[in-house]
Motif scaffolding. Structure first.
Motif, short mmCIF file in Angstrom:
data_model
loop_
_atom_site.label_atom_id
_atom_site.label_comp_id
_atom_site.label_asym_id
_atom_site.label_seq_id
_atom_site.Cartn_x
_atom_site.Cartn_y
_atom_site.Cartn_z
N THR A 4 0.86 -1.18 0.00
CA THR A 4 0.00 0.00 0.00
C THR A 4 0.89 1.22 0.00
O THR A 4 1.80 1.33 0.82
CB THR A 4 -0.90 0.01 1.25
OG1 THR A 4 -1.69 -1.18 1.24
CG2 THR A 4 -1.79 1.23 1.27
N TYR A 5 0.63 2.15 -0.92
CA TYR A 5 1.39 3.38 -1.01
C TYR A 5 0.42 4.55 -0.93
O TYR A 5 -0.60 4.56 -1.63
CB TYR A 5 2.15 3.45 -2.34
CG TYR A 5 3.09 2.28 -2.53
CD1 TYR A 5 4.31 2.25 -1.87
CD2 TYR A 5 2.74 1.22 -3.34
CE1 TYR A 5 5.17 1.17 -2.02
CE2 TYR A 5 3.60 0.15 -3.53
CZ TYR A 5 4.81 0.13 -2.86
OH TYR A 5 5.66 -0.93 -3.03
N THR A 6 0.70 5.50 -0.08
CA THR A 6 -0.17 6.67 0.05
C THR A 6 0.66 7.94 0.13
O THR A 6 1.84 7.92 0.51
CB THR A 6 -1.05 6.59 1.32
OG1 THR A 6 -0.21 6.59 2.46
CG2 THR A 6 -1.94 5.36 1.31
#
Length: 148
Positions: A4-6
């Protein structure tokens, strides 16, 4: 491998209770340092903190698991406690509510410069004028009577 990349960055603004000039020039810098420490303790990433005697601006990064309202509630609570215990000013507190605007990664440096240059900025604009401009630019509807 799944991941997950935010990129969740916010420009936050909140005012002192009744917008009174409660943040003294004598301890403002120390207070901003403490706000940075508190943001870290709440597992946020402080990128810039500035403000005047009646309000603060924060540029920070949050995790996807953060609830923005809870984060701000906890930051206000912990910072009020720190001021009351450490500096002992009479009746320090935060005004109800806040402004939170999401920031594009491409705009981070411009927002950081704005936050770190608050004194010069407020020689030309009041806090209210600044807030109205921010809300309009972000496309956030507002009620004039809630700005004071």
């Amino acid at each position: 491998m799944p991941a997950t990349y935010t990129s969740l960055h916010y420009h936050l603004v909140f005012s002192t209770k009744n917008r009174e000039p409660m943040i003294s020039d004598r301890w403002r810098s120390q207070f901003h340092e403490q706000l940075s420490t508190l943001v870290k303790e709440l597992q946020g990433l402080p990128l810039a903190i500035g403000g005047m005697s009646d309000h603060v601006h924060l540029l920070l990064g949050l995790k996807a698991a953060h609830c923005l309202a809870d984060f701000i509630r906890d930051l206000k609570k912990e910072s009020t406690h720190w001021v009351m215990v450490t500096l002992e000013p009479p009746d320090f507190g935060w005004h109800e509510g806040y402004t939170a605007i999401s920031i594009s990664p491409m705009a981070l440096e411009a927002v950081r410069a704005h936050i770190l240059n608050q004194e010069a900025h407020h020689r030309q604009r009041t806090h209210r004028e600044e807030l109205v401009e921010m809300l309009i630019q972000a496309g956030i509807p507002f009620n004039e009577r809630h700005l004071d």
